[in-house]
Design an enzyme around this catalytic site. Structure first.
Site, PDB file in Angstrom:
ATOM      1  N   LYS A   1     -67.312 -48.866 -19.350  1.00  0.00           N
ATOM      2  CA  LYS A   1     -66.596 -49.455 -20.479  1.00  0.00           C
ATOM      3  C   LYS A   1     -66.834 -50.962 -20.542  1.00  0.00           C
ATOM      4  O   LYS A   1     -67.113 -51.520 -21.610  1.00  0.00           O
ATOM      5  CB  LYS A   1     -65.092 -49.173 -20.341  1.00  0.00           C
TER       6      LYS A   1
ATOM      7  N   SER B   1     -56.700 -43.394 -22.004  1.00  0.00           N
ATOM      8  CA  SER B   1     -57.113 -44.731 -21.559  1.00  0.00           C
ATOM      9  C   SER B   1     -57.003 -45.772 -22.675  1.00  0.00           C
ATOM     10  O   SER B   1     -57.107 -46.961 -22.412  1.00  0.00           O
ATOM     11  CB  SER B   1     -58.550 -44.685 -21.023  1.00  0.00           C
TER      12      SER B   1
END
Lengths: 296, 802
Positions: free
Chosen positions: B692, B649
């Site tokens: 996140k 990611s």
């Protein structure tokens, strides 16, 4: 026979003294030969000595006839169990006497110490019946196993016991090979002089023991009610559960059956009557395991 | 090409309370079906209904608690329609004592049989002694005794009489008999004997020897007589015992005439009792049976192993501790005088016994962790019989005598519950598994979100509230629960199917409501419960944030830096996840090693991370140096990262840092980036997007929101957004932005403020664009390397003298 009557007497200091009336027992003699029945006789004698606060004397008789037999040149013996033949000599017999005497003394010491009664041990050599009769004259009760070897038959009364049943001037306590129960205590009472003596001894026993008791009232010729009144008068202070069984006949077999039905632990009976010398009584001793105290 | 930030409405999909037509969940109907688990439910129905060998089930996926509840519920429903299985008993095997006999009874009759046998034993203990005490028996025995005595007497008396006739006495000694001549009815004295003439002494001696010989023969014949007596006594005892026993047993034989095996057992018992009648005779005054005698009667007892008395359905058994012995049963031992012994009464059932004829539910993980449990379970399923074989016996650890009970036929449906990994491992590595467990019950982790599922969820929440006895919920409370369910699934278009977690949240919201003395659970109480859950677990998150805010961990949220970018990662600990910004840096120099992943070099990078770096390296080469060697050595690193890094990611962030380093254009530090990249520069979806974003937002918020801060996420992740309300509010107020990015070019423009630049037909990028700068720098590096020729080493450093 009639049904049972149950009575619980409450002891009082006054009445307790009356239980101890009558002749005292100072010494109980027990004949020891290391057989199982003689060891049972020892146990019963020790217990009775404790109850009656008497001394216990152990007697081991070195059989004179066995000494003579061993001295004969051709002496041999045939074993009980397998029929094997072995020689018999005087040294072996003497060793056997010493061994059996030591065992008897040790057993006596253990039993007397356990009962906390004084004891002494005597070894005599002689003919069994005469020696026992002679030594027993210093005792009040003689205790011995009633099974013995007689003609090779285990289930016969021992010769000593037979002799004592036949005629003896002291009370005799006979024990079987088997374990006996501790209760009930049975008195066979017909109102005779001998029965009175038995009653007095029972009273002494009950003065310090609490054990269920049964009285067989032999109502011939005295009525059962009178007999019962006498017993109750004597045992009124005993702390015991009393049960009465009436037997209307003096027939030996009827009496024996009455005793069998009670299954006593200890049966106290006068040694004076014909019954204790009868075959019915001997058979009773053989087929019913109980301790018999023949009172004189 | 400029990318617009996502609108606040796109950041969270709220649940519309206007769709609910109830005041409280108390009004909602009970939910019978399981929401969104149609596949699993169909598999359970199939598995339960498929009465063929091997169609056992393995429930995988979903939460363990939910799987258990669903499976248990379905099994119990199905069990209600099935017959109650047989009771099972173990009884003594009179022929082979070490192999106890298993007897089956229709449900409930096993208990009756045990009671009947206990009563029988009690009756035998009184009936047999009573018979032996009867007048008839006593008389017959006395007659027998008498006969024996007389015959015994005769043997000796004959010899005794014979001896007496010869003037010899048969004299008993302590161990036998001796013969001696008589004198005056006493044993002759030795001196008297010596005085006899020698001839007379010889005659006496000969007589004695003859008598001894005769007596020896007679004594040796005694055992035969005793054996005859013993035999006749046994016959008498047998006759008497049969008289006492047969009427009692006949009654039982008739009662259990429909069960042939039981009748056979009763016959064997009858024979044994008659043979061993002596054991029932208690000595007078002996105070009852001795322990040895009591244990002798144990063999007449019944060990009721499985009792279905009162049961109305087939059993559904869940074995919480599926150890080998707990599953297959065990044989206990008891210590007697230091030795271990056992008998059939010490056989204990296992879960397979209890579940026989029904269903057994076990946790696959637990079964596999217990020694021999899985092997034992498979053996039973394969053989379709229950054989109790103690593990210590299998391992030869016990040398004491033990039992081999007769096996019991097994008819069971096994349901294993475990995670997918176990299922696939067993499928791959245990060749027996596919044959023994043929039905996979695969639970969904989430369900599609729609108005219909919202309504179903509301009813489900109402059902849980009723079942758990909590306060009911208002529409607002239900809506907040649904929103949280979407957040738990990590997708605004899905709802988690882990009902147990919702159930926990409901209980905690109920606690909050009751603390506030409310009668209804509203959105505020649900939110309070969520906040409390987070607060209980966010200690580490706070510590991480604190380190950033105190400057221990270097994270810039303002300004611009070349070759430096904020990446985002997710930390999951104990069921709690939170986002954490990480500084990623890139440096470029002349060389030929390409892109070096420092995390990988030091073995802190996982394979997925390495894969991401390799992809971005290829993207770089393919886009900017398709026809020449990529003559650079670039290094990428997660700064201040001391643990492992995995996942791809961060690959887009790493690419941005690399492009910045190559173009020498600074990147905005007010933005954080997440997303993976493919070889064509497309940004791809990642997991944990909500955590996140919130992780970076919390740092920015703590430092003060500047208005230009935000997060670049893959556009494909926009549908997963279920952000916290404070994040949404900040976006609405223009204090924070979230961008959905589809390509690297979109991202680099936002991060640098420069156009990315599209290549023309000749492959040239517009002057001033980011890509132009990157391409130019790469060409410069190629030329520089070419100019070095053979004089430069592989790592780009010049080595004098070479």
């Amino acid at each position: 026979m009639v049904g049972a009557v149950v009575k619980m007497a409450i002891p009082t200091p006054e009445s307790s003294r009356s239980l101890l009336d009558g002749p005292e027992v100072h010494r109980i003699l027990v004949a020891l030969d290391s057989s199982r029945s003689s060891l049972r006789a020892l146990g019963a004698a020790a217990e009775m000595a404790r109850t009656l606060q008497a001394e216990i004397e152990g007697l081991f008789i070195e059989d004179e006839e066995l000494v003579r037999l061993a001295a004969l040149p051709f002496s041999r013996q045939v074993g009980f169990t397998c029929g094997g033949e072995t020689s018999v000599d005087s040294d072996a017999v003497e060793r056997q006497f010493r061994l059996l005497a030591r065992q008897a003394q040790a057993a006596l010491a253990r039993a007397a110490d356990a009962a906390s009664v004084p004891w002494r041990f005597t070894v005599r050599r002689g003919l069994v019946r005469e020696t026992l009769t002679r030594v027993a004259s210093d005792s009040d009760i003689v205790s011995l196993g009633h099974h013995g070897w007689s003609g090779g038959l285990r289930r016969h009364l021992g010769s000593s016991a037979r002799g004592l049943l036949a005629g003896f001037h002291r009370s005799v306590l006979l024990l079987p090979d088997e374990q006996v129960a501790t209760s009930p205590l049975l008195l066979v009472y017909d109102g005779s002089q001998g029965a009175e003596q038995a009653l007095q001894l029972v009273a002494r026993l009950l003065a310090s023991r609490q054990v269920d008791s049964v009285v067989i009232l032999v109502s011939d010729p005295t009525p059962a009610a009178d007999l019962k009144a006498r017993v109750e008068g004597r045992l009124s202070s005993a702390q015991t559960r009393l049960r009465y069984v009436e037997v209307k006949s003096r027939d030996h077999q009827v009496l024996a059956d009455a005793v069998r039905a009670v299954r006593p632990g200890l049966c106290v009976v006068s040694a004076e009557g014909d019954w204790v010398r009868s075959d019915a009584f001997r058979q009773l001793l053989l087929d019913t395991p109980f301790a018999a105290l023949l009172v004189r | 090409m400029a990318v617009s930030p996502l609108l606040p409405e796109a950041l969270v999909r709220c649940c519309d309370t206007s769709q609910f037509e109830f005041e409280t969940t108390a009004e909602l109907p009970e939910v019978e079906e399981v929401l969104g688990q149609e596949r699993a439910v169909e598999a359970v129905r199939f598995g339960v209904g498929m009465a063929r060998e091997g169609y056992n089930m393995f429930a995988l996926g979903g939460s363990s608690r939910d799987s258990h509840a669903i499976i248990q519920s379905y099994l119990e429903k199905h069990a209600a329609g099935r017959a109650v299985p047989d009771d099972w008993c173990y009884v003594h095997n009179f022929a082979q004592p070490a192999e106890p006999v298993a007897l089956s009874f229709p449900a409930g009759r096993g208990c009756l049989f045990r009671n009947d046998m206990a009563a029988l034993l009690e009756e035998l203990q009184s009936a047999i002694p009573a018979t032996f005490e009867s007048e008839e028996y006593r008389t017959r025995k006395q007659l027998l005794d008498q006969e024996f005595q007389e015959r015994q007497e005769k043997i000796f008396n004959d010899t005794q009489v014979k001896a007496r006739e010869q003037g010899i006495a048969m004299f008993p000694t302590p161990t036998g008999f001796s013969f001696a001549p008589l004198a005056d009815d006493e044993v002759m004295k030795p001196e008297q004997f010596k005085e006899l003439p020698e001839e007379e002494r010889g005659r006496i001696e000969a007589r004695v020897q003859a008598l001894q010989q005769e007596l020896r023969q007679r004594v040796q014949a005694m055992p035969l007589l005793q054996r005859e007596f013993s035999q006749r006594l046994k016959e008498l005892n047998r006759e008497v015992t049969e008289f006492a026993v047969n009427p009692l047993l006949e009654e039982l034989r008739q009662r259990y005439a429909d069960l042939p095996a039981v009748v056979v057992y009763l016959q064997a018992l009858s024979t044994d009792v008659i043979t061993n009648a002596k054991a029932f005779l208690v000595e007078e005054g002996g105070g009852g049976l001795s322990p040895a005698e009591e244990s002798g009667f144990t063999r007449y007892q019944v060990n009721l192993l499985v009792d279905h008395t009162g049961a109305e359905n087939a059993p559904v058994v869940y074995e919480d501790l599926p150890g080998y012995a707990n599953l297959t049963g065990r044989i206990e031992h008891q210590s007697q005088f230091g030795a271990l012994s056992t008998d059939f009464t010490l056989i204990k059932p296992g879960a397979l016994h209890r579940a026989n004829g029904g269903y057994l539910v076990v946790d696959a993980g637990k079964v596999l962790l217990q020694p021999f449990a899985w092997e034992g379970l498979k053996r039973a399923l394969r053989a379709r019989e229950l054989r109790i074989e103690p593990a210590e016996q299998l391992l030869s650890l016990m040398s004491t005598v033990t039992l081999q009970p007769q096996p019991i036929p097994l008819d069971i449906k096994l349901v294993m519950i475990g995670d997918r990994r176990i299922y696939y491992l067993l499928s791959a590595y245990d060749p027996e598994f596919p044959d023994l467990v043929k039905v996979a019950v695969d639970f969904n982790d989430d369900v599609d979100r729609s108005r219909a599922t919202d309504a179903g969820y509301a009813a489900l929440i109402g059902t849980i509230a009723r079942r758990e006895g909590t306060l009911h919920l208002s529409p607002g409370g239900v809506a907040r629960m649904i929103e949280h369910a979407a957040r738990l699934s990590g997708d605004s278009e899905k709802l988690t199917s882990h009902i147990s977690r919702l159930s926990d949240l409901l209980l905690e919201a109920d606690y909050q409501a009751r603390q506030a003395a409310l009668s209804l659970i509203g959105a505020a109480e649900v939110q309070a419960a969520i906040d409390a859950q987070i607060h209980r677990q966010d200690r580490l998150q706070q510590r991480v944030q604190e380190q950033v805010l105190r400057g221990t961990v270097l994270i810039d949220t303002a300004g611009a830096r070349v070759g430096q970018i904020n990446g985002l990662s997710v930390i999951s600990l104990g069921g709690f996840s939170f986002g954490q910004p990480s500084r990623i840096t890139a440096r470029v120099r002349l060389g030929s090693r390409g892109v070096v992943d420092i995390e990988r070099e030091v073995e802190l990078g996982g394979p997925l991370h390495s894969k991401g770096v390799l992809i971005l390296a290829n993207y770089l080469g393919a886009r900017f140096a398709p026809d020449k060697p990529l003559s650079l050595s670039a290094s990428l690193v997660f700064e201040q990262s001391y643990g492992g890094v995995d996942g791809d990611s961060a690959s887009s962030a790493e690419l941005y840092a690399l492009l910045s380093a190559l173009s020498d254009l600074p990147l905005r530090q007010s933005l954080a980036v997440t997303g993976s990249v493919n070889q064509f520069g497309q940004v791809q979806a990642i997991g944990g997007v909500n955590e996140k974003i919130e992780g970076f937002f919390d740092i920015c918020s703590a430092r003060g929101l500047s208005g230009d801060q935000g997060v670049l996420i893959p556009a494909a992740n926009a549908k997963h957004l279920m952000l916290r309300q404070d994040v949404v509010d900040a976006v609405a107020a223009g204090q924070f932005q979230i961008y959905g990015i589809s390509s690297i070019d979109e991202g680099i423009e936002l991060l640098t403020g420069y156009s990315a630049g599209q290549a023309d037909e000749q492959g040239e990028f517009p002057d001033g664009s980011v890509n132009h700068r990157v391409a130019r720098r790469i060409n410069e590096l190629v030329e520089a390397r070419r100019s070095f020729g053979r004089g430069s080493s592989e790592d780009g450093n010049t080595h004098p003298g070479e």
